[in-house]
Design an enzyme around this catalytic site. Structure first.
Site, PDB file in Angstrom:
ATOM      1  CB  SER B 107      -0.833  -0.038   1.215  1.00 47.39           C
ATOM      2  OG  SER B 107      -1.750   1.016   1.253  1.00 47.39           O
ATOM      3  CG  HIS B 121      -4.005   5.202  -2.849  1.00 43.88           C
ATOM      4  ND1 HIS B 121      -5.070   4.587  -3.274  1.00 43.88           N
ATOM      5  CD2 HIS B 121      -3.662   4.494  -1.881  1.00 43.88           C
ATOM      6  CE1 HIS B 121      -5.462   3.447  -2.691  1.00 43.88           C
ATOM      7  NE2 HIS B 121      -4.568   3.288  -1.572  1.00 43.88           N
ATOM      8  CE1 TYR B 124      -2.900  -3.076  -8.344  1.00 43.09           C
ATOM      9  CE2 TYR B 124      -0.831  -1.935  -7.612  1.00 43.09           C
ATOM     10  CZ  TYR B 124      -1.850  -1.943  -8.418  1.00 43.09           C
ATOM     11  OH  TYR B 124      -2.269  -1.068  -9.565  1.00 43.09           O
ATOM     12  NE  ARG B 125      -7.978  -5.147  -1.000  1.00 45.78           N
ATOM     13  CZ  ARG B 125      -8.285  -4.005  -1.599  1.00 45.78           C
ATOM     14  NH1 ARG B 125      -7.505  -3.483  -1.955  1.00 45.78           N
ATOM     15  NH2 ARG B 125      -9.360  -4.170  -2.258  1.00 45.78           N
TER      16      ARG B 125
END
Lengths: 346, 346
Positions: B107, B121, B124-125
């Site tokens: 993040s 901003h 990625y998760r």
């Protein structure tokens, strides 16, 4: 001739209180421009006056940003809203149709420029739910619409102080003045409402309070209270509760203005200013994440956003893992200590 | 030998991506100090690395405040949390006992000093819910605990740009680069995720978007999607979705750094700075009031608050009824216009 209805009495009181408070600040700093006064009307019913101080291009003023707002609104309260309100206001009627409501209140936030002068906030409000007017009931002669039977009502409010630098004598003065306004209406009021204030203004994700407290209360009415035990002696008739509200409202100027007067010319450094702005960041966090009034305003489609967010400081600051305030024995650490462990001031 | 588990692949990827991104910013501004690297471990399981840039006492740096964080955490997910997740992740198992979860993500938020350079901003998760390990199941030889059968998994993420001053060519470059990274994985991805981004970053109480968008997506997995119609061609196997994630992650530097390079030395006035700080106030409003990740972090008792709130700018500003941006035809009004009416950039 019947007594003046409470809603009318409250309206007159907050209009006058707003003028007195704005006047006190204007008198304190005669070289700065006066507050800007915006009168507005609400399409759904009602009106308000926002008195705002801001001088974004000038840093000589005593205040940096301040708002003293009143609003007097009415309309229809949907059943879902009433159901939600019942958690904190046991007197709200149960039913599945919308009911007329009336709300009047004064709300103020003052952020002074000087880092040694504390921010202050106060709010006093009155709420009514009434029955629909009886069929065929005429409006009053002066053109105001007929009002149905009063079904539920309450007062709420409070005030609290947020210093960046702790002057114990200021905290004592603030709490002492407020306690003196509460005591004639019941000895348990100040201690109970002080506790409630510390609880309300706690910022869980920071493990600290927004400020050094004051008083906070809600749902003051003739019925059983959702927080206060019945054994607590407190005003219960509309007149007695309104007298208490007026005492606390009237005490705003003497509780705060002398503190501002003492601190407003204290010399300060950029380091003091930086700490003040970091503390203002916490103020923003509380107001946007937790404050009920702000959250309610943000979610209300017809709300006047500029009034709702008037409480935010002119400038706020966030530093990652800031080292400011971590030095043991520093003035910043001294303030933090009290925010982490609220204390009794009187 | 079995293929490397996805959680391990994601962990390796985000560690490397974090280094590449931080390296790109450090290379751009060699005269400023490097990012600060904080490694932390979570008592409940897992670890993270926060890479943060801040120079509160110096205003010569290209960046004002930036954070590029990764976290790789695991633990037990209570039934209530799973129930809540099911609204947006249909694959979450139904049950009344806690289940093991794993989450890994990167993040980042970058606020440059120059008002002509936009804030960016990205996030990625990857998320997994697994069964409890079978009774008697041994841990792996390397000491890592045994992992039960994979029950649910998904990827999510996105990136978006927030300019204070609108340079159309920057907006086009940003969106064009991202679209080029999406297109090989399905022609509908960019348009759908661009729409989703505009929707997600809308600030209802202001009637405007936080920025000029980018892409936003969630719940990418092999199952039916809670937003995308089944007719949309999209990657569905873990490997295909991870390839898409890597494309978008890898495109961060080329999508943003050239814009920063072009704008970072643009001359600016105090009036430009004032507008930038007002826009940062809006950024704070969005993040504290609406952003799901921030809200989740604030509500999580064990969350690392300094990482959660790293996204906030160094300084933000609020003016009551500001006149900045209201002058028709001004550069400020031009930016507002696009925030109020999101447009297609490619």
């Amino acid at each position: 001739m019947p007594a003046t209805p409470m809603r009318k009495q409250v309206e007159e009181y907050i209009l006058d209180l707003q003028n007195r408070i704005v006047g006190a600040f204007e008198q304190l700093d005669p070289n700065s421009p006066p507050f800007r006064r915006d009168e507005w009307t609400r399409n759904e019913g009602g009106r308000g006056i926002s008195c705002v101080f801001a001088t974004p291009d000038d840093d000589k003023s005593v205040l940096e940003k301040a708002g003293v707002n009143i609003s007097i609104v009415h309309g229809m309260l949907p059943p879902a809203a009433m159901k939600q309100m019942r958690a904190e206001h046991g007197s709200v009627p149960i039913g599945d149709s919308s009911m007329p409501f009336f709300a009047a209140g004064i709300s103020l936030v003052v952020h002074p420029r000087n880092p040694h002068a504390p921010t202050v906030h106060a709010n006093y409000r009155y709420f009514e739910i009434t029955d629909l007017p009886a069929e065929g009931e005429k409006s009053a002669e002066d053109g105001t619409p007929a009002i149905g039977k009063l079904l539920a009502w309450w007062f709420g409010g409070g005030c609290d102080l947020t210093p960046s630098y702790l002057y114990e004598e200021d905290a004592v003065h603030f709490h002492h003045t407020i306690k003196a306004a509460c005591d004639p209406h019941g000895a348990a009021l100040y201690p109970e409402f002080k506790k409630w204030c510390d609880k309300y203004f706690f910022i869980p994700h920071r493990g600290e309070s927004r400020g050094i407290g004051g008083i906070f209360f809600d749902d003051l009415c003739d019925k059983t209270h959702h927080v206060l035990p019945d054994s607590i002696e407190r005003p219960r008739t509309p007149e007695d509760i309104f007298a208490f509200i007026k005492s606390t409202g009237d005490t705003f100027v003497p509780s705060y203005v002398p503190i501002l007067e003492t601190r407003m010319r204290t010399p300060f450094t950029p380091a003091h200013r930086r700490w003040q702005l970091l503390r203002r960041g916490r103020y923003v966090e509380f107001n946007l994440v937790y404050d009920r009034g702000t959250k309610f305003g943000l979610l209300t489609p017809s709300a006047r956003i500029e009034s709702v967010l008037m409480s935010l400081p002119e400038t706020a600051r966030w530093e990652y893992m800031t080292e400011v305030g971590t030095e043991e024995g520093s003035e910043e650490a001294k303030c933090l200590e009290v925010l982490r462990n609220p204390k009794e001031w009187v």
